[in-house]
Motif scaffolding. Structure first.
Motif, PDB file in Angstrom:
ATOM      1  N   GLN A  87      64.524 100.244  89.318  1.00 53.24           N
ATOM      2  CA  GLN A  87      63.745  99.434  88.379  1.00 53.24           C
ATOM      3  C   GLN A  87      63.912  99.868  86.928  1.00 53.24           C
ATOM      4  OE1 GLN A  87      61.827  96.777  89.391  1.00 53.24           O
ATOM      5  NE2 GLN A  87      62.584  97.130  91.465  1.00 53.24           N
ATOM      6  N   LYS A  88      64.657 100.973  86.735  1.00 52.68           N
ATOM      7  CA  LYS A  88      64.860 101.529  85.394  1.00 52.68           C
ATOM      8  C   LYS A  88      63.515 101.789  84.704  1.00 52.68           C
ATOM      9  CE  LYS A  88      69.453  99.513  84.712  1.00 52.68           C
ATOM     10  NZ  LYS A  88      69.617  99.174  86.156  1.00 52.68           N
ATOM     11  N   ARG A  89      62.651 102.516  85.401  1.00 52.87           N
ATOM     12  CA  ARG A  89      61.317 102.811  84.896  1.00 52.87           C
ATOM     13  C   ARG A  89      61.105 104.312  84.780  1.00 52.87           C
ATOM     14  NH1 ARG A  89      56.798  99.146  87.862  1.00 52.87           N
ATOM     15  NH2 ARG A  89      55.608  99.971  86.100  1.00 52.87           N
ATOM     16  N   GLU A  90      60.168 104.681  83.923  1.00 48.86           N
ATOM     17  CA  GLU A  90      59.751 106.069  83.797  1.00 48.86           C
ATOM     18  C   GLU A  90      58.594 106.338  84.770  1.00 48.86           C
ATOM     19  OE1 GLU A  90      61.178 108.409  81.910  1.00 48.86           O
ATOM     20  OE2 GLU A  90      62.672 106.904  81.336  1.00 48.86           O
ATOM     21  N   GLU A 115      51.625 103.438  85.296  1.00 47.90           N
ATOM     22  CA  GLU A 115      51.843 102.081  85.798  1.00 47.90           C
ATOM     23  C   GLU A 115      52.911 102.050  86.888  1.00 47.90           C
ATOM     24  OE1 GLU A 115      50.169  99.081  85.118  1.00 47.90           O
ATOM     25  OE2 GLU A 115      48.822 100.653  84.419  1.00 47.90           O
ATOM     26  N   ALA A 116      54.002 102.798  86.695  1.00 48.04           N
ATOM     27  CA  ALA A 116      55.076 102.824  87.700  1.00 48.04           C
ATOM     28  C   ALA A 116      54.571 103.424  89.006  1.00 48.04           C
ATOM     29  CB  ALA A 116      56.269 103.608  87.169  1.00 48.04           C
ATOM     30  N   LYS A 117      53.801 104.502  88.905  1.00 48.12           N
ATOM     31  CA  LYS A 117      53.250 105.126  90.114  1.00 48.12           C
ATOM     32  C   LYS A 117      52.297 104.170  90.827  1.00 48.12           C
ATOM     33  CE  LYS A 117      53.610 109.894  88.432  1.00 48.12           C
ATOM     34  NZ  LYS A 117      52.866 111.118  88.028  1.00 48.12           N
ATOM     35  N   ASP A 118      51.461 103.505  90.061  1.00 40.61           N
ATOM     36  CA  ASP A 118      50.498 102.590  90.660  1.00 40.61           C
ATOM     37  C   ASP A 118      51.205 101.419  91.330  1.00 40.61           C
ATOM     38  OD1 ASP A 118      47.564 102.259  90.901  1.00 40.61           O
ATOM     39  OD2 ASP A 118      47.953 100.342  89.937  1.00 40.61           O
ATOM     40  N   ASP A 119      52.234 100.892  90.679  1.00 46.94           N
ATOM     41  CA  ASP A 119      52.994  99.783  91.261  1.00 46.94           C
ATOM     42  C   ASP A 119      53.658 100.207  92.567  1.00 46.94           C
ATOM     43  OD1 ASP A 119      52.279  98.108  89.203  1.00 46.94           O
ATOM     44  OD2 ASP A 119      54.165  98.298  88.116  1.00 46.94           O
ATOM     45  N   PHE A 120      54.212 101.417  92.587  1.00 49.09           N
ATOM     46  CA  PHE A 120      54.916 101.865  93.786  1.00 49.09           C
ATOM     47  C   PHE A 120      53.947 102.069  94.943  1.00 49.09           C
ATOM     48  CE2 PHE A 120      56.587 105.208  96.571  1.00 49.09           C
ATOM     49  CZ  PHE A 120      57.807 104.632  96.942  1.00 49.09           C
TER      50      PHE A 120
END
Length: 543
Positions: free
Chosen positions: A197-200, A204-209
């Protein structure tokens, strides 16, 4: 040999939770690394070989898996139970329906575990789940673990952590973040998710995952595995499994409710659906004041709601802006807004089905192919012109004025990658998902037609890309399989020993798990203040 495996293991442990067996696990991981590394030297093929540094990570993962089995943490049990329900076997491709059930440190379990995680170490490799070197590795690990864990106390820090109370949403969220970011089952898949996803690795990234992402474990997300592993009422399990449908919106804080001198709950109104929410708080200094608007996501737990991820606040948003917020959310973020706006979602579903009927009537079927992007654009332009010509002239005139059109037809906005594509484009109208497009359709169809025999590299890549694409639905896949069979899918993923149809179902769950959750329409309806309902249908289709 260094103690890299032991250090890797210790860095992943839960602070504050220690079981009597934990102190032995680092040494076991270090010794297992030696066993795995020596076993690699006997491999007959290069694909299963890994760099020396990777074996420390592999050893730690396998030992943590063994810790789960030894203490029945429930993570692995949940995966096997899910696959047994879906496919009739706990370990697809490895354990046949007629085989004995796996127990303990069965090498077949380790083989399946390693096969699922191997892409995290070599993402370009397509490895057969029954590869002899993978089996050799699993056999060696199985013997080693059975011997070392036989005298280990059944007491784990992770087990103690998972057994803590689940009274509040933040109790569940803490466990969810551990399971998704740190547990052996998901932590490398989380890294892969960030790369894809090319994310840090931010909040937000942790919550989405942990809340929304479906993984290669037969499509299970972290919420699904945790729901199966924890000691919960069935109603609580069902609630946790809905956390992928976070209610993300703008909320107007109406009131704060105190107890013992602290803010315990908020009452807030969703500006999109107008409904009130009781939000449980766990902050010494609550930052949300009455009248303030908060943009964020909420998840439910035992009759209350909890913030999920980060929030953004707006202190001076006037009341008259609320109508604009509702309109914008339903038009530009409808896939999110439909989660809590069921009436609008049903209207969009009806529109999707109506547009499907028109597509089939125009093209003579739900699947049509075009030689290139320009041919697709011309055909779709012609279809749109026909639909507009049959619409109410007054509505068309009003739409032309509102959208600044010089001709009675929508503007076809296709990206250059589509317009300039010359390898065939497939268009599949799905009554549940709208129209799906697939580039490289020539190689895809020719690959399917060969039924697994003599596929070129381009055809193999096309079939694999189609299967792993997050945009192509299982219905699209099944449409091609119905016409050409699933043999090429089985060949592409090196699972040719299993019946193609059953292999297909496993691969669809593995790579397209999000399609097996509750789905919402991809079309957005224009809201009041725009054009009339009939014109909205045409504009929604043009999106």
């Amino acid at each position: 040999m260094s103690s890299a495996a032991k250090q890797t293991f210790l860095s992943a442990r839960l602070p504050g939770f220690t079981g009597r067996g934990d102190k032995y696990l680092g040494d076991i991981a270090q010794d297992l690394r030696r066993v795995l590394w020596k076993t690699q030297n006997t491999f007959a093929h290069a694909p299963c070989r890994l760099p020396d540094s990777a074996w420390s990570e592999v050893a730690v993962l396998v030992v943590e898996w063994a810790e789960d089995i030894h203490n029945d943490l429930g993570l692995w049990r949940t995966v096997e139970d899910h696959q047994r329900r879906c496919f009739g076997t706990p370990l697809p491709f490895i354990v046949a329906l007629s085989d004995a059930e796996p127990h303990g440190f069965d090498s077949r379990r380790i083989q399946y575990f390693l096969w699922n995680l191997w892409p995290c170490f070599n993402q370009d490799l397509v490895l057969s789940p029954t590869h002899p070197d993978l089996k050799r590795l699993a056999d060696a690990a199985s013997r080693f673990l059975a011997e070392r864990f036989a005298r280990l106390p059944r007491d784990s820090g992770a087990q103690r952590f998972l057994a803590t109370p689940n009274d509040f949403g933040w109790d569940i969220k803490r466990k969810l973040l551990w399971a998704g970011i740190n547990s052996y089952l998901f932590r490398f898949l989380f890294c892969k998710y960030l790369d894809d996803q090319k994310r840090e690795p931010n909040v937000e990234a942790k919550d989405d995952f942990v809340c929304a992402h479906c993984t290669e474990w037969a499509g299970l997300g972290v919420i699904d595995v945790l729901a199966g592993a924890l000691d919960l009422l069935e109603s609580d399990r069902a609630t946790l499994r809905t956390w992928y449908e976070r209610h993300r919106s703008f909320f107007r804080v109406l009131a704060r409710h105190e107890a013992d001198g602290e803010i315990k709950t908020l009452t807030a109104r969703n500006l999109v659906n107008g409904q009130p929410y009781t939000i449980r708080m766990n902050a010494a200094n609550c930052p949300f004041e009455p009248g303030m608007v908060v943009y964020g996501a909420l998840t439910p737990w035992r009759g209350e709601w909890y913030w999920s991820g980060a929030q953004e606040t707006f202190e001076n948003m006037p009341d008259h802006e609320e109508a604009n917020i509702r309109k914008e959310m339903l038009e530009t973020a409808s896939a999110i807004a439909y989660r809590y706006c069921p009436d609008e979602a049903e209207k969009a579903r009806e529109l999707t089905r109506a547009l499907h009927t028109k597509f089939v009537a125009h093209y003579g079927g739900e699947l049509v192919s075009f030689p290139d992007g320009l041919a697709l654009a011309a055909a779709e332009q012609k279809r749109m012109e026909g639909e507009w010509a049959a619409a109410n002239p007054e509505h068309i005139a009003r739409t032309m004025e509102e959208r600044g059109l010089n001709h009675p037809r929508p503007i076809m906005k296709l990206p250059p990658t589509v317009l300039n594509h010359e390898q065939g484009i497939g268009a599949f109208s799905n009554p549940d998902e709208s129209v799906e497009f697939m580039l490289g359709f020539n190689n895809l169809v020719s690959g399917f037609r060969k039924k697994g025999v003599g596929l070129t590299e381009d055809e193999l890549q096309a079939v694999r890309g189609f299967m792993v694409s997050a945009a192509a639905s299982p219905a699209f896949v099944r449409r091609l399989v119905a016409e050409h069979g699933a043999e090429s899918v089985a060949e592409t993923f090196l699972v040719r020993e299993c019946p193609p149809e059953s292999s297909l179902e496993v691969l669809l769950r593995r790579h397209k798990g999000h399609f097996y959750r509750k789905r919402y329409p991809s079309l957005s309806l224009l809201q009041p203040g725009g054009s009339s309902p009939e014109t909205q249908k045409e504009q929604a289709h043009a999106r």
